[in-house]
Design a protein around this motif. Structure first.
Motif, PDB file in Angstrom:
ATOM      1  N   LEU A 168      -7.712   1.412   0.933  1.00 59.55           N
ATOM      2  CA  LEU A 168      -8.764   0.456   1.810  1.00 59.55           C
ATOM      3  C   LEU A 168      -8.631  -0.899   1.969  1.00 59.55           C
ATOM      4  N   ILE A 169      -7.752  -1.411   1.193  1.00 55.16           N
ATOM      5  CA  ILE A 169      -7.622  -2.732   1.286  1.00 55.16           C
ATOM      6  C   ILE A 169      -6.347  -2.870   1.984  1.00 55.16           C
ATOM      7  N   LYS A 170      -6.595  -3.821   3.169  1.00 58.33           N
ATOM      8  CA  LYS A 170      -5.496  -3.560   4.744  1.00 58.33           C
ATOM      9  C   LYS A 170      -4.154  -4.403   4.014  1.00 58.33           C
ATOM     10  N   ASP A 171      -4.401  -5.450   3.252  1.00 55.68           N
ATOM     11  CA  ASP A 171      -3.333  -6.406   2.761  1.00 55.68           C
ATOM     12  C   ASP A 171      -2.623  -5.833   1.348  1.00 55.68           C
ATOM     13  N   PHE A 172      -1.223  -5.452   1.784  1.00 55.73           N
ATOM     14  CA  PHE A 172      -0.611  -4.924   0.675  1.00 55.73           C
ATOM     15  C   PHE A 172      -0.524  -5.717  -0.562  1.00 55.73           C
ATOM     16  N   THR A 173      -0.432  -6.933  -0.408  1.00 55.40           N
ATOM     17  CA  THR A 173       0.073  -7.952  -1.295  1.00 55.40           C
ATOM     18  C   THR A 173      -1.491  -7.914  -2.553  1.00 55.40           C
ATOM     19  N   MET A 174      -2.625  -8.041  -1.919  1.00 50.55           N
ATOM     20  CA  MET A 174      -3.574  -7.939  -2.222  1.00 50.55           C
ATOM     21  C   MET A 174      -3.951  -6.476  -2.779  1.00 50.55           C
ATOM     22  N   ALA A 175      -3.697  -5.573  -2.239  1.00 44.81           N
ATOM     23  CA  ALA A 175      -3.889  -4.171  -3.178  1.00 44.81           C
ATOM     24  C   ALA A 175      -3.083  -4.200  -4.168  1.00 44.81           C
ATOM     25  N   ARG A 176      -1.774  -4.708  -4.031  1.00 50.13           N
ATOM     26  CA  ARG A 176      -1.022  -4.538  -5.224  1.00 50.13           C
ATOM     27  C   ARG A 176      -1.672  -5.333  -6.312  1.00 50.13           C
ATOM     28  N   ALA A 177      -2.083  -6.545  -5.912  1.00 53.57           N
ATOM     29  CA  ALA A 177      -2.498  -7.491  -7.032  1.00 53.57           C
ATOM     30  C   ALA A 177      -3.738  -6.770  -7.941  1.00 53.57           C
ATOM     31  N   VAL A 178      -4.585  -6.143  -7.168  1.00 50.54           N
ATOM     32  CA  VAL A 178      -5.766  -5.393  -7.652  1.00 50.54           C
ATOM     33  C   VAL A 178      -5.179  -4.144  -8.606  1.00 50.54           C
ATOM     34  N   TRP A 179      -4.173  -3.482  -7.849  1.00 53.25           N
ATOM     35  CA  TRP A 179      -3.528  -2.238  -8.719  1.00 53.25           C
ATOM     36  C   TRP A 179      -2.769  -2.835  -9.992  1.00 53.25           C
ATOM     37  N   MET A 180      -2.193  -3.974  -9.949  1.00 52.86           N
ATOM     38  CA  MET A 180      -1.512  -4.237 -11.146  1.00 52.86           C
ATOM     39  C   MET A 180      -2.786  -4.905 -12.294  1.00 52.86           C
TER      40      MET A 180
END
Length: 415
Positions: free
Chosen positions: A101-113
């Motif tokens: 649901l997070i459009k920006d991959f970099t932000m999504a990756r940061a949260v996932w990390m």
């Protein structure tokens, strides 16, 4: 009343501290992800889930695969390159949906990390609880640092491998089995099948053991949950199973060698395949014998055999990758816990020394054998060090690990 208020404030402060740490971790992870493209394991499933929920595209489609390849290579994958295709069951979108649901991959990756970092720490604490090991503060600190920075933990974190969450699900299931929460154990085991090749052999052992011990609730909730997950996925995409099977079948064709026969064939083309097949057959026989013997013991015997199953399953011919070896962390904790039980506090120095050896040794193998491509490529040699060490370690502590002890008799497997 005063004590209740103090307890409430403690919980509030703890919650605030956890949120603050998570935010700081996410900020740091975002900075890292901005400077270091990667996270391809996560990217594949972020893109697959996002394309499915926003556009209705099958995550197994060529169009989604092409989008992923363009993000990684800047073009379609060429012959011999990793094709970066979704190969998880469709119900894995339950895990990836909040991040998709997070459009920006970099932000999504940061949260996932951030989630994976918390998961690695939680894996340490749950593994300690599973083995009932209470290490000294120094050993505990070394274990926590080790869990975050050893090769198999850090690689899973950087690539965004969901195997960290799968490992948590497995340890949670084993804890639930020990405490008699069979319904929860079945549900956790069902969700662990988002990476089926990692857990399928352990699931076979648990099913065998549950049938022999008449722990029917484990089986009912395991297969019931799998049915519901699969049926719900079929409502969203009726032919998802066929599409997923197609991807599973093509998966070994574009992945690095992931079985003993494939790895041995690289270094010994003439007889490598036969040697690898021999290793796999031998370990299958060993597992069958140990599964049978585990029925004579209590939860200690079950846990030791479950850890052996996880380790041996990496070498029995099912396609896998050293990137999945974080799932073997509970087996490492079991070996160290048995050393502590056998030699008590005098074992602390030995445990720390062994963690240093494992930490440095595996990193040295990686650094001296890596290949440079669109990202650092690990050598097939990393297929061997950790499982070999754990196989030796598990059999080295087998006598202490499987014998009944009063401290372990709280388990309800004798019901």
């Amino acid at each position: 009343m005063f004590r209740r208020r103090n307890t409430s404030w403690i919980w509030i402060l703890a919650t605030v501290a956890i949120v603050a740490v998570a935010v700081l971790l996410t900020v740091g992870n975002y900075h890292y992800a901005s400077l270091n493209p990667g996270g391809n394991d996560f990217l594949v499933h972020w893109m697959g889930t996002r394309s499915f929920i926003t556009e209705g595209l099958s995550p197994y489609s060529d169009e989604v695969a092409l989008r992923i390849q363009n993000m990684v290579y800047g073009r379609p994958a060429q012959a011999g390159e990793h094709e970066l295709r979704v190969a998880y069951p469709l119900y894995s979108i339950v895990i990836f949906l909040p991040f998709a649901l997070i459009k920006d991959f970099t932000m999504a990756r940061a949260v996932w990390m951030t989630v994976l970092e918390i998961g690695l720490v939680a894996l340490s604490f749950l593994s300690l609880r599973l083995t009932r090991w209470k290490p000294t503060p120094l050993v505990l600190l070394v274990l926590l640092l080790f869990s975050l920075f050893w090769y198999h933990g850090l690689r899973a974190l950087i690539l965004g491998n969901a195997v960290v969450l799968v490992s948590l699900l497995l340890v949670g299931a084993l804890l639930s089995i020990r405490s008699g929460a069979d319904e929860l154990a079945g549900v956790l085991l069902a969700f662990s099948t988002i990476k089926p090749q990692v857990v399928v052999v352990l699931l076979a052992f648990v099913v065998f053991w549950a049938v022999a011990r008449r722990r029917w609730k484990i089986l009912i909730w395991l297969f019931g949950s799998l049915f519901l997950l699969s049926a719900a996925s079929a409502l969203l995409m009726p032919d998802w199973i066929l599409q997923n099977l197609r991807e599973v079948m093509r998966y070994p064709g574009y992945n690095p060698p992931g079985t003993p026969s494939a790895v041995f064939s690289i270094y010994m083309p003439g007889v490598g395949k036969q040697i690898g097949n021999g290793v796999s057959i031998f370990l299958i026989v060993v597992l069958l014998v140990e599964w049978y013997l585990s029925l004579r013991g209590d939860f200690r015997a079950f846990l030791w055999t479950a850890c052996l199953t996880l380790v041996a399953s990496q070498w029995i011919g099912i396609q896998t990758d050293p990137g999945n070896f974080i799932v073997l962390y509970p087996a490492l904790i079991l070996v160290l816990a048995m050393w502590d039980e056998r030699w008590h506090r005098s074992a602390s120095l030995l445990i720390i020394a062994m963690l240093v050896v494992v930490f440095v040794g595996i990193w040295l193998v990686f650094l001296h054998t890596l290949e440079r491509a669109y990202q650092p490529i690990q050598s097939p040699l990393l297929f061997f060090p950790l499982p070999l060490f754990l196989l030796i370690g598990l059999y080295g502590v087998r006598w202490w690990a499987v014998r009944p002890q009063k401290s372990w008799m709280a388990s309800l497997d004798s019901r």
